[in-house]
Write an enzyme that holds these catalytic residues in place. Structure first.
Site, short mmCIF file in Angstrom:
data_model
loop_
_atom_site.label_atom_id
_atom_site.label_comp_id
_atom_site.label_asym_id
_atom_site.label_seq_id
_atom_site.Cartn_x
_atom_site.Cartn_y
_atom_site.Cartn_z
N CYS A 2 16.65 -8.03 1.16
CA CYS A 2 17.81 -7.16 0.99
C CYS A 2 17.48 -6.04 -0.01
CB CYS A 2 18.97 -7.97 0.46
SG CYS A 2 19.29 -9.46 1.39
N ARG A 27 15.22 -1.99 4.13
CA ARG A 27 14.90 -3.33 3.64
C ARG A 27 15.77 -4.40 4.28
NH1 ARG A 27 12.23 -3.50 -1.32
NH2 ARG A 27 13.13 -5.54 -1.73
N TRP A 75 19.91 -8.44 4.73
CA TRP A 75 19.18 -9.00 5.87
C TRP A 75 19.46 -10.49 5.77
CZ3 TRP A 75 14.43 -12.01 6.10
CH2 TRP A 75 13.97 -12.18 7.40
N ASN A 101 19.22 -10.62 -3.93
CA ASN A 101 18.15 -10.66 -2.92
C ASN A 101 17.33 -11.90 -3.22
OD1 ASN A 101 16.17 -10.16 -1.04
ND2 ASN A 101 15.07 -8.69 -2.31
N GLY A 102 17.18 -12.78 -2.21
CA GLY A 102 16.39 -14.00 -2.44
C GLY A 102 17.11 -15.17 -1.78
N GLU A 483 -2.60 -6.18 17.23
CA GLU A 483 -1.73 -5.25 16.48
C GLU A 483 -0.95 -4.35 17.45
OE1 GLU A 483 -0.36 -4.80 13.83
OE2 GLU A 483 0.18 -2.68 13.78
N LYS A 487 3.19 -4.08 17.71
CA LYS A 487 3.93 -2.81 17.65
C LYS A 487 4.91 -2.73 18.81
CE LYS A 487 3.49 -1.71 14.25
NZ LYS A 487 2.81 -2.73 13.55
N GLU A 490 7.82 -5.39 18.44
CA GLU A 490 8.80 -5.32 17.34
C GLU A 490 9.70 -4.09 17.43
OE1 GLU A 490 7.32 -5.08 13.33
OE2 GLU A 490 5.53 -4.05 13.94
N HIS A 506 -9.89 -17.87 31.62
CA HIS A 506 -9.53 -19.24 31.19
C HIS A 506 -8.03 -19.48 31.24
CE1 HIS A 506 -13.67 -19.86 30.00
NE2 HIS A 506 -13.64 -18.69 29.38
N LYS A 605 11.65 -4.86 6.34
CA LYS A 605 10.38 -4.21 6.01
C LYS A 605 9.47 -5.17 5.26
CE LYS A 605 7.25 -1.15 5.70
NZ LYS A 605 6.41 -0.94 6.91
#
Ligand code: AGP
Length: 610
Positions: A2, A27, A75, A101-102, A483, A487, A490, A506, A605
């Site tokens: 957050c 955030r 968040w 935040n936490g 990667e 991208k 997400e 395989h 983030k």
């Protein structure tokens, strides 16, 4: 994860706080809220959804005379996104408000005791427990009540507290979750990170674990969780406030993709001597004996940073000839990892606040390993828990989907591999000189790539309705495939799976049909022919291939008509170039699908909770 902001000064608090929240929105953004103190009364405005919902409330019925308050973007961790779960949270009588935040690990036990004592809760959050806990210890001294409450709390927190009986102060503390104090003239600030307050002050104090402050208009007093005073030295933040703005691009992500040529220059800047074939990493913190004692290297990271470490594996094994393992930090920390004083653990993190990566670092150090941090955010928690550092100098990365930090991580690992390889006598000076030269050419190669994004956008237009994608790569570009797939996942919410191209036969080849586009990184030099065979297997089963290939490679057009050309460069540097079309492809796919590129659903983030 957050965003928190607090203000006490002489400006309208709701304007300062709201503006700060908009800069923290990356955030966490499933709800937001503001609480200000106005003539002995706390006024609260909060709502779920984007900050613009909150602006409606602020514009319609919110006093602007108040000059003291706190704000929060959320968040969700405990309690679904909703207006009643939005922060700040208050006590029973609305005498005080907390932004947090936490995660309070023992919040259920605390809540049961508080309910038994008669406290009435309005939300499902762990944060509200903090508000009632402070209330239960409040007897006129806010600082003492906060300290007492926090002494009973287990878990991670960064908090800002406002109390109606204390129009002269805000109280803040941090443990695990980041928090800073901004120092102004006649005003002072609390924030989760500098981007929220850069337009007001550059004088910043980074609170460390277990530290806090009582902030007033005329000054700040720092203390620890035992209430003992602390001397804290402010640092001057050298970020240009504009750097944290969009600079004319439609999204932070696109801006940051276009910043990449300069980012590479910044990452390399001042760290190489082409003439002498030398690399200078002044904060490496590892002695010659440390480097010679290293028998193996373990990379620990999450997400994009983990994929950067997977590229680092190839770089370091080829240039340093030391075995390298890559471990997801969330796995490493619970694996009772086999590391010791002969292991170098390399922790990679853009934010330096990722909980799993921090925990992995602590686990590694507890087992005697030396830890090197490859980090972007200066003064972040990770930078204070490692033995040595390589800052990647990517500047503030606001887009949730990491782009410029990724290639800065790769560039930093090339420098690290060159340095370690030279020290261990594996690399000749001539190779180091040549690679430095090749690195310095990369920015203009990237500029050439970015100057002509249309072919990539056209491919996104063609494939924007796809439901699944397969990404293939080999060797040093297998992590590039991973990667690139991340991208796409997400920000466009399209399922994408990355495979080593040699793995196709395989099992995954059973997936191939006309509805499954295959993105292939075909820039490799030594396994190129094998990769072409893999792609022909795809073609033979009606699969559609999009190939990222060197502009010198005419043959690839016999395999597929969809080719994204990139400039040729030495194989060890291809991951830096070949990821850029994948970044742009994902960006255009998301944008064409009308999605929120910079703040994708469900993401934050920096994941500062488990
Ligand atoms: C990258 O696009 C994602 N946002 C995410 O995977 C990120 O890389 C990961 O959470 C690690 O973050 P860090 O680099 O700040 O530790």
């Amino acid at each position: 994860m957050c965003g928190i902001i607090g203000y006490i000064g002489d400006k309208p608090a709701n304007e300062v706080i709201f503006d700060g929240l908009t800069r923290l929105e990356y955030r966490g953004y499933d709800s937001a809220g503001i609480a200000v103190l106005e003539e002995g009364r706390i006024i609260l405005a909060k709502d779920m959804g984007k900050l613009r919902n909150l602006r409606e409330i602020l514009v319609t019925n919110f006093p602007s005379r108040s000059s003291q308050g706190i704000g929060h973007t959320r968040w969700a961790t405990h309690g679904r996104p909703s207006s009643f779960n939005a922060h700040p949270h208050g006590d029973c009588r609305g005498d005080l408000m907390v932004a947090h935040n936490g995660i309070i690990e023992n919040y259920m036990k605390l809540k049961q005791a508080l309910v038994a004592a008669g406290h009435r809760f309005q939300s499902e959050t762990d944060t509200e427990v903090l508000a009632h806990l402070i209330e239960s210890h409040y007897h006129g001294d806010l600082e003492a009540a906060v300290l007492k409450a926090l002494s009973e709390v287990e878990g991670a927190f960064a908090i800002a507290v406002l109390h109606r009986a204390h129009p002269d102060q805000l109280v803040c503390f941090r443990k695990e979750s980041p928090l800073i104090v901004g120092l102004g003239t006649g005003e002072n600030f609390i924030a989760s990170d500098v981007t929220a307050i850069l337009q007001h002050t550059r004088q910043v104090v980074y609170l460390e674990n277990g530290e806090g402050a009582v902030i007033r208009r005329d000054g700040v007093r720092f203390l620890d969780l035992r209430g003992q005073p602390l001397e804290k030295k402010p640092v001057v933040v050298d970020w240009n406030p504009v750097a944290a703005e969009k600079g004319g691009f439609s999204h932070f992500m696109l801006k940051e993709i276009h910043e990449q040529p300069q980012v590479i220059r910044n990452t390399i800047g001042g760290r190489t001597s082409e003439e002498e074939g030398k690399i200078y990493l002044t904060e490496l913190g590892l002695s010659g004996p440390d480097i010679f004692r290293t028998q193996r290297i373990v990379m620990v990271a999450c997400g994009t940073a983990y994929y950067a470490g997977c590229v680092g594996k190839y770089l370091i094994e080829q240039m340093v000839r030391v075995p390298v393992e890559c471990d997801l930090a969330s796995e490493f920390r619970y694996r009772q990892p086999l590391v010791d004083q002969n292991t170098l653990v390399v922790a990679i993190s853009q934010s330096g606040e990722t909980a799993d990566t921090l925990a992995a670092v602590r686990e590694a150090r507890s087992r005697g390993a030396k830890v090197l941090g490859i980090v972007n955010a200066k003064e972040s928690s990770l930078t204070r828990e490692v033995d040595g550092l390589v800052y990647i100098h990517a500047g503030p990365e606001i887009g949730v989907a990491s782009t410029k930090a990724y290639i800065a991580m790769l560039t930093a690992q090339v420098l690290l591999a060159l340095l370690l390889g030279k020290i261990r006598g594996v690399l000749h000076t001539s190779f180091v000189q040549e690679t430095i030269r090749d690195l310095k050419v990369l920015p203009q190669l990237i500029e050439r790539l970015l100057a002509n994004p249309e072919p990539i956008r056209a491919l996104a237009e063609k494939f924007k309705d796809a439901h699944n994608f397969l990404y293939l790569g080999r060797g040093i570009n297998f992590p590039t495939a991973m990667e690139g797939a991340l991208k796409l996942k997400e920000i466009s919410y399209i399922h994408a799976e990355a495979y080593a191209a040699g793995e196709m036969k395989h099992g995954p080849i059973a997936l191939i049909d006309k509805d499954l586009p295959v993105m292939a990184i075909a820039t490799n030099h030594d396994v190129y022919d094998k990769l072409v065979s893999n792609l022909k297997e795809v073609q033979a089963r009606s699969g559609t291939v999009i190939a990222i290939a060197s502009e010198k490679n005419a043959e690839i057009r016999q395999v597929t008509e969809h080719v994204i050309e990139i400039p040729d460069c030495p194989e060890i540097l291809t991951p830096i170039l070949s990821v850029i079309p994948l970044q742009l492809f994902a960006y255009y796919m998301a944008d064409l699908r009308g999605l929120d590129v910079d703040q994708p659903r469900n993401l934050a983030k920096s994941v500062t909770v488990e």
